[in-house]
Write an enzyme that holds these catalytic residues in place. Structure first.
Site, PDB file in Angstrom:
ATOM      1  N   HIS A   1     -11.664  -7.093  -4.924  1.00  0.00           N
ATOM      2  CA  HIS A   1     -10.495  -6.819  -5.762  1.00  0.00           C
ATOM      3  C   HIS A   1     -10.707  -7.401  -7.163  1.00  0.00           C
ATOM      4  O   HIS A   1     -10.354  -6.789  -8.164  1.00  0.00           O
ATOM      5  CB  HIS A   1      -9.240  -7.416  -5.109  1.00  0.00           C
ATOM      6  CG  HIS A   1      -7.955  -6.890  -5.660  1.00  0.00           C
ATOM      7  ND1 HIS A   1      -6.733  -7.460  -5.375  1.00  0.00           N
ATOM      8  CD2 HIS A   1      -7.698  -5.838  -6.494  1.00  0.00           C
ATOM      9  CE1 HIS A   1      -5.780  -6.771  -6.005  1.00  0.00           C
ATOM     10  NE2 HIS A   1      -6.345  -5.792  -6.687  1.00  0.00           N
TER      11      HIS A   1
ATOM     12  N   HIS B   1     -10.196  -7.546  -0.021  1.00  0.00           N
ATOM     13  CA  HIS B   1      -9.191  -8.489  -0.506  1.00  0.00           C
ATOM     14  C   HIS B   1      -9.080  -9.671   0.448  1.00  0.00           C
ATOM     15  O   HIS B   1      -9.447  -9.561   1.609  1.00  0.00           O
ATOM     16  CB  HIS B   1      -7.793  -7.837  -0.490  1.00  0.00           C
ATOM     17  CG  HIS B   1      -7.655  -6.573  -1.255  1.00  0.00           C
ATOM     18  ND1 HIS B   1      -7.038  -6.510  -2.476  1.00  0.00           N
ATOM     19  CD2 HIS B   1      -8.019  -5.297  -0.961  1.00  0.00           C
ATOM     20  CE1 HIS B   1      -7.027  -5.255  -2.907  1.00  0.00           C
ATOM     21  NE2 HIS B   1      -7.621  -4.496  -2.008  1.00  0.00           N
TER      22      HIS B   1
ATOM     23  N   GLU C   1      -7.766  -5.720   3.779  1.00  0.00           N
ATOM     24  CA  GLU C   1      -7.213  -7.058   3.563  1.00  0.00           C
ATOM     25  C   GLU C   1      -7.765  -8.002   4.624  1.00  0.00           C
ATOM     26  O   GLU C   1      -7.656  -7.741   5.830  1.00  0.00           O
ATOM     27  CB  GLU C   1      -5.685  -7.042   3.647  1.00  0.00           C
ATOM     28  CG  GLU C   1      -4.985  -6.429   2.437  1.00  0.00           C
ATOM     29  CD  GLU C   1      -4.854  -7.401   1.249  1.00  0.00           C
ATOM     30  OE1 GLU C   1      -5.270  -8.575   1.371  1.00  0.00           O
ATOM     31  OE2 GLU C   1      -4.332  -6.959   0.211  1.00  0.00           O
TER      32      GLU C   1
HETATM   33 ZN   LIG Z   1      -6.287  -8.261  -3.486  1.00  0.00          ZN
END
Ligand SMILES: [Zn+2]
Length: 287
Positions: free
Chosen positions: A169, A62, A127
């Site tokens: 994602h 992500h 992330e």
């Molecule tokens: Zn995401």
């Protein structure tokens, strides 16, 4: 994650290079990081158990999509936001772990891949700090990408994650998500053994499939996307959902033009990817 603005405050911005640990978490029980290259642990409140003890065999990448690092870390770690990830990779290459790999972090949301819906139960969420499309979408610094590669290589080895299950994602949620986006250097990751990737076929003039088309060729395209793992319709109509899936495919595998139009280059690149999948992946896809 791509949640728009987040009012961040309460952090001492004068503390150089100190990690912005959300205050509510300061006394939370810490844990030993699963990755030896994670330099810090900031325990998140937001996680649960993996459904039916499902072991993770996928990595979902992500970007944070927020204007500042402090806000992004707070968002991922503070109780009540209902989002988290196992790891956060900072722009300077530092890696923070927030949720133990054994636990189910909340990063994918409504998603699907290869017929599976509970992506949080089967994946490790990473992330990557980047402001994202809504905030200027800067390039990913080399040292950050090097850290993502090293982190993913370790996870792949420890968890036996096959290369074709290192995903964006946007791959697992094409209608809702763009991250980590077309600037993410998937080719660099693949050069280091992370992710499945082929050199995209050159863009040439010629016939295309696009929104509104209804044909056997569209049905074949949908079948090919679904065989790779995408949640594509199977109705022979180039509908909005099909266009979103093609757009997600292009962001990952043919980033030179991301327009949701299935041109010759897009179709050829998809066929090359399918042809180079390992046999066991095709057996799963055929189920
Ligand atoms: Zn995401």
């Amino acid at each position: 994650m791509a949640l728009g603005s987040f009012a961040s405050n309460g952090f001492d911005s004068k503390r150089q290079r100190a990690l912005p640990i959300p205050r509510a978490n300061a006394n939370m029980k810490t844990f030993t990081p699963d990755s030896s290259i994670a330099s810090d642990v900031i325990p998140s409140m937001n996680y649960g158990e993996r459904n039916k003890g499902r072991l993770p065999d996928m990595i979902v990448l992500h970007y944070t999509g927020m204007p500042d690092v402090e806000g992004a870390i707070a968002q991922l770690c503070t109780a009540g936001t209902d989002v988290s990830a196992h790891y956060i990779v900072l722009e300077d290459g530092r890696i923070v772990q927030c949720v133990p790999e054994a636990k189910r972090a909340w990063h994918a949301g409504v998603a699907s891949w290869a017929g599976e819906q509970d992506i949080n139960s089967c994946s490790i969420g990473v992330e990557i700090i980047n402001r994202g499309h809504d905030w200027g979408y800067p390039e990913f610094p080399l040292r950050q990408i090097a850290a993502v590669i090293a982190l993913c290589r370790g996870i792949m080895l420890r968890r036996k994650v096959p290369s074709h299950r290192v995903l964006a994602h946007s791959d697992v949620a094409p209608s809702r998500k763009k991250d980590p986006g077309e600037k993410f250097p998937w080719h660099s990751l693949a050069n280091s053994g992370v992710g499945h990737w082929v050199q995209p076929a050159p863009i040439v003039r010629g016939e295309t499939l696009k929104l509104g088309a209804i044909s056997d060729d569209v049905a074949d395209l949908q079948t090919a996307l679904a065989r790779y793992g995408y949640g594509a319709p199977a109705n022979g109509k180039y509908d909005a959902t099909t266009m979103e899936v093609v757009t997600a495919f292009q962001r990952h595998f043919r980033p030179a033009r991301v327009d949701g139009v299935a041109d010759h280059s897009t179709l050829t690149t998809l066929q090359s990817l399918l042809a180079s999948l390992p046999d066991e992946a095709m057996a799963v896809a055929a189920k």
